[in-house]
Design a protein around this motif. Sequence first.
Motif, PDB file in Angstrom:
ATOM      1  N   GLU A 188       0.834  -1.209   0.000  1.00 15.28           N
ATOM      2  CA  GLU A 188       0.000   0.000   0.000  1.00 15.28           C
ATOM      3  C   GLU A 188       0.866   1.255   0.000  1.00 15.28           C
ATOM      4  OE1 GLU A 188      -3.622   2.129   2.529  1.00 15.28           O
ATOM      5  OE2 GLU A 188      -2.425   0.557   3.482  1.00 15.28           O
ATOM      6  N   ASN A 189       1.977   1.203   0.707  1.00 13.65           N
ATOM      7  CA  ASN A 189       2.856   2.370   0.793  1.00 13.65           C
ATOM      8  C   ASN A 189       3.597   2.637  -0.511  1.00 13.65           C
ATOM      9  OD1 ASN A 189       2.080   2.698   3.439  1.00 13.65           O
ATOM     10  ND2 ASN A 189       3.894   1.711   4.304  1.00 13.65           N
ATOM     11  N   GLY A 190       3.694   1.613  -1.373  1.00 14.82           N
ATOM     12  CA  GLY A 190       4.373   1.801  -2.657  1.00 14.82           C
ATOM     13  C   GLY A 190       5.614   0.961  -2.849  1.00 14.82           C
ATOM     14  N   ALA A 191       5.741  -0.156  -2.134  1.00 14.51           N
ATOM     15  CA  ALA A 191       6.951  -0.974  -2.205  1.00 14.51           C
ATOM     16  C   ALA A 191       7.152  -1.568  -3.589  1.00 14.51           C
ATOM     17  CB  ALA A 191       6.887  -2.090  -1.170  1.00 14.51           C
ATOM     18  N   ASP A 192       8.423  -1.633  -3.999  1.00  6.45           N
ATOM     19  CA  ASP A 192       8.819  -2.297  -5.239  1.00  6.45           C
ATOM     20  C   ASP A 192       9.203  -3.751  -4.986  1.00  6.45           C
ATOM     21  OD1 ASP A 192       8.829   0.104  -7.015  1.00  6.45           O
ATOM     22  OD2 ASP A 192      10.349   0.752  -5.571  1.00  6.45           O
ATOM     23  N   LEU A 193       9.504  -4.084  -3.748  1.00  4.69           N
ATOM     24  CA  LEU A 193       9.879  -5.434  -3.344  1.00  4.69           C
ATOM     25  C   LEU A 193       9.615  -5.559  -1.853  1.00  4.69           C
ATOM     26  CD1 LEU A 193      13.650  -5.774  -2.633  1.00  4.69           C
ATOM     27  CD2 LEU A 193      12.744  -3.617  -3.462  1.00  4.69           C
TER      28      LEU A 193
END
Length: 324
Positions: free
Chosen positions: A93-98
């Motif tokens: 939700e926060n925008g993680a790529d991994l």
Amino acid sequence: LRGQERLRYFVESGITSVRDVASHGLSIFLLKDYVADGRIPGPRVFAAGQLITGTGGHGADGFSTTAPGYPDGSVYEASGPIGFREAVRQQFENGADLIKLASHFSPDEVKAAVDEAHNLGLKVTCDCETIYTAMAVEAGVDGIEHPLPRSDDTIKAMATKGIYSDITLVPYQIINAHGGGYYGSSSRRFSETDAANFAMAKKLKAAGVTLGIGTDLVVDWYKYLPDAYVQELRNFGTLGYSPAQALVTATKTNAEILGMADRLGTITPGKLADIIIVGGKPDENVEDLKQLDTVLVNGRVVVRGGTLAVPRHDQNKPPYLPAR
């Protein structure tokens, strides 16, 4: 502000992408967006968000403010399969790529986290050792960080499953030079030496495990750049890599590990323009990487003549002026 300072050190050292595998709260996502928009100078950022571990696990030792109730912490303490799934969803939700996991966890917990991440299209890497590495490999993680102990059977399974290893030898060399060993975390209950770390790296290489090049420069170690990065290239030379092979690992292989091989890692028509210009011949002598002149990130000149190139701001037309 601390993150922006770190980004400056990396890009001024010729590093055009960073994979950040644990940061405080939402800070890394803000920095990632600002760099992408060209608002601040820095390398391209791939962010994991918070490090996910079991209660009291690695990075959550002592009285650290890391639990879910502390959203600004760099570590997310989870408990149980449902808790690990929720931790992954929060980073997504926060925008993680991994996603990055760390010892400790149970087999069910790591399986739940990997399943949730893969369902969301995110790769998973794990900072773990001994039995926890075996659990993570069995659960299907995409990568294992560091040169930490693992069994021969686990190494074989990593090679069979195509699980990469970012071995990061240089931070342990710094730790051993400063304090003679790793004593700062209760989750690292083993004898840790440079000789043991190189022996593990050689085992991984011999087994055919894909190795990546990273630095893991925590606390103030980013101030050792660019030499700290060059040192990791030297370490790969000790493992039997030629300078050219080490550079390919640092660029093409690292892009593959990121899942960005179609856009990064080689200078090819159609790919994103992340390029550095240096003096000398780094494919013959990695020390020449220190002779940095120009850095382009996403086609923008970020470093020119070895220093940051920050253009003057563009002024928007204020609404109170009449049309001319």
